[in-house]
Design an enzyme around this catalytic site. Structure first.
Site, PDB file in Angstrom:
ATOM      1  N   LYS A   1      -3.747 -11.451  -3.897  1.00  0.00           N
ATOM      2  CA  LYS A   1      -3.116 -12.675  -3.592  1.00  0.00           C
ATOM      3  C   LYS A   1      -3.722 -13.599  -2.775  1.00  0.00           C
ATOM      4  O   LYS A   1      -3.643 -14.904  -2.966  1.00  0.00           O
ATOM      5  CB  LYS A   1      -1.524 -12.293  -3.208  1.00  0.00           C
ATOM      6  CG  LYS A   1      -0.790 -11.127  -4.073  1.00  0.00           C
ATOM      7  CD  LYS A   1       0.396 -10.671  -3.759  1.00  0.00           C
ATOM      8  CE  LYS A   1       1.128  -9.694  -4.733  1.00  0.00           C
ATOM      9  NZ  LYS A   1       2.348  -9.082  -4.289  1.00  0.00           N
TER      10      LYS A   1
ATOM     11  N   GLN B   1       5.348  -7.177   1.013  1.00  0.00           N
ATOM     12  CA  GLN B   1       4.913  -6.285  -0.195  1.00  0.00           C
ATOM     13  C   GLN B   1       5.762  -5.086   0.001  1.00  0.00           C
ATOM     14  O   GLN B   1       5.810  -4.444   1.062  1.00  0.00           O
ATOM     15  CB  GLN B   1       3.480  -6.001   0.110  1.00  0.00           C
ATOM     16  CG  GLN B   1       2.641  -5.289  -0.951  1.00  0.00           C
ATOM     17  CD  GLN B   1       2.637  -6.185  -2.216  1.00  0.00           C
ATOM     18  OE1 GLN B   1       2.561  -7.251  -2.239  1.00  0.00           O
ATOM     19  NE2 GLN B   1       2.600  -5.360  -3.403  1.00  0.00           N
TER      20      GLN B   1
ATOM     21  N   ASP C   1       8.910 -14.467  -4.069  1.00  0.00           N
ATOM     22  CA  ASP C   1       8.789 -13.286  -4.942  1.00  0.00           C
ATOM     23  C   ASP C   1      10.034 -13.184  -5.873  1.00  0.00           C
ATOM     24  O   ASP C   1      10.079 -12.475  -6.885  1.00  0.00           O
ATOM     25  CB  ASP C   1       9.167 -11.868  -3.752  1.00  0.00           C
ATOM     26  CG  ASP C   1       7.803 -11.298  -4.045  1.00  0.00           C
ATOM     27  OD1 ASP C   1       7.128 -11.308  -4.859  1.00  0.00           O
ATOM     28  OD2 ASP C   1       7.641 -10.348  -3.056  1.00  0.00           O
TER      29      ASP C   1
END
Ligand code: GUN
Length: 290
Positions: A53, A97, A120
């Site tokens: 990412k 995460q 997200d």
């Protein structure tokens, strides 16, 4: 003959489009989009995903910040970091995460993220908006899957689509997106308690495999001409790769592919698209904030 869906190629095309837009926005605003990622602990898979990412941010001209916290971090400390990122005006969006250590509630952390920075798309506000068709951040993997279907011009209207797996991150949201007006698939969501799972999957025109069991989908479960999107990314030990690991999908690719019209490989299918969707969400946030 089947078409192997090239997620790597599509994702690099989209990254070029994003990089071009970032250049223009930078000329106009003097700023670039800024994504932050919080990584708790040292889980190998999470380390890999987060480093991809960060690298993708560099490729398109985004700023990125990696916030590392130890496994031993308390829930309170993590929530306070989330609060800090919510209030940091220089950050357009951030992710925490997953998975998190057992002593931390993922639900609490997800709900603590400001929905306006939740790139997200995991916050209940964003999932709720997506469900009723309002503009929102769409979770990255489902969004990447929809983009692949669109760019390969795969017909979805009236098609039987079977989604295998009901996770909040992939299975459930993608089942909602596929049944939306304009996409118009007839969606069945199957899971560990489903009766006659194999028979149900066999009736599918489109199979989304997101169960996390390597090679779960066998040739006998797939009808001729099916489209298969393989979301599986289980890491298995391998002595053939430099890292010592390789990724296995949820589909027995070699035996299943010859029956398909379209199929995604692992790696190089959905994975690269997921990262691009995160960039698209961050760009969307930047535009809303500037
Ligand atoms: N873990 C596995 N996939 C994801 C994702 O898309 N976002 C975050 N934050 N964690 C993940």
């Amino acid at each position: 003959m089947y078409t192997k869906i090239d997620g790597k190629k599509i994702s690099s095309d989209i990254k070029l489009e994003i990089a071009e837009e970032v250049k223009n926005l930078k000329e106009k605003t003097g700023k670039e989009p800024h994504l932050a990622a919080v990584l708790v602990g040292h889980d190998g898979a999470s380390e890999t995903y987060v480093s991809h990412k960060v690298k993708a941010c560099e490729q398109v001209g985004f700023k990125s910040t990696l916030v590392r916290m130890e496994d031993s971090v308390s829930e309170e400390e993590l929530l306070s970091k989330v609060d800090e990122l919510n209030n940091d005006d220089s950050i357009d969006g951030f992710i925490v995460q997953l998975p998190l250590p057992d002593h931390i509630s993922e639900d609490k952390v997800i709900e603590a993220v400001d929905p306006a920075k939740d790139v997200d798309g995991f916050h209940p506000v964003n999932l709720g908006k997506m469900t009723i068709g309002l503009p929102s951040f769409i979770p990255a993997t489902p969004s990447g899957i929809m983009e692949l279907i669109k760019r390969y011009e795969i017909e979805t209207s009236g098609k039987n689509c079977v989604v295998i797996g009901r996770s909040n991150i992939v299975g459930r949201p993608v089942s909602i997106l596929l049944s939306k007006k304009g996409v118009d698939a007839t969606v069945t969501l199957v899971h560990s308690r489903t009766k006659n799972l194999e028979e149900t999957v066999r009736r599918a025109d489109i199979i989304i495999a997101a169960i996390g069991i390597p090679e779960f989908v066998k040739e006998s479960m797939v009808s001729d001409g099916a489209v298969i999107i393989d979301v599986g990314t289980t890491r298995v030990k391998s002595d053939k790769t430099k890292s010592g690991w390789k990724l296995k999908g949820d589909v027995d690719f070699d035996n299943v592919a010859p029956k398909c019209s379209f199929i995604t490989p692992v790696p190089g299918g959905v994975g690269p698209m997921t990262i691009v969707s995160l960039l698209q969400n961050t760009l969307q946030s930047f535009r809303q904030r500037n």
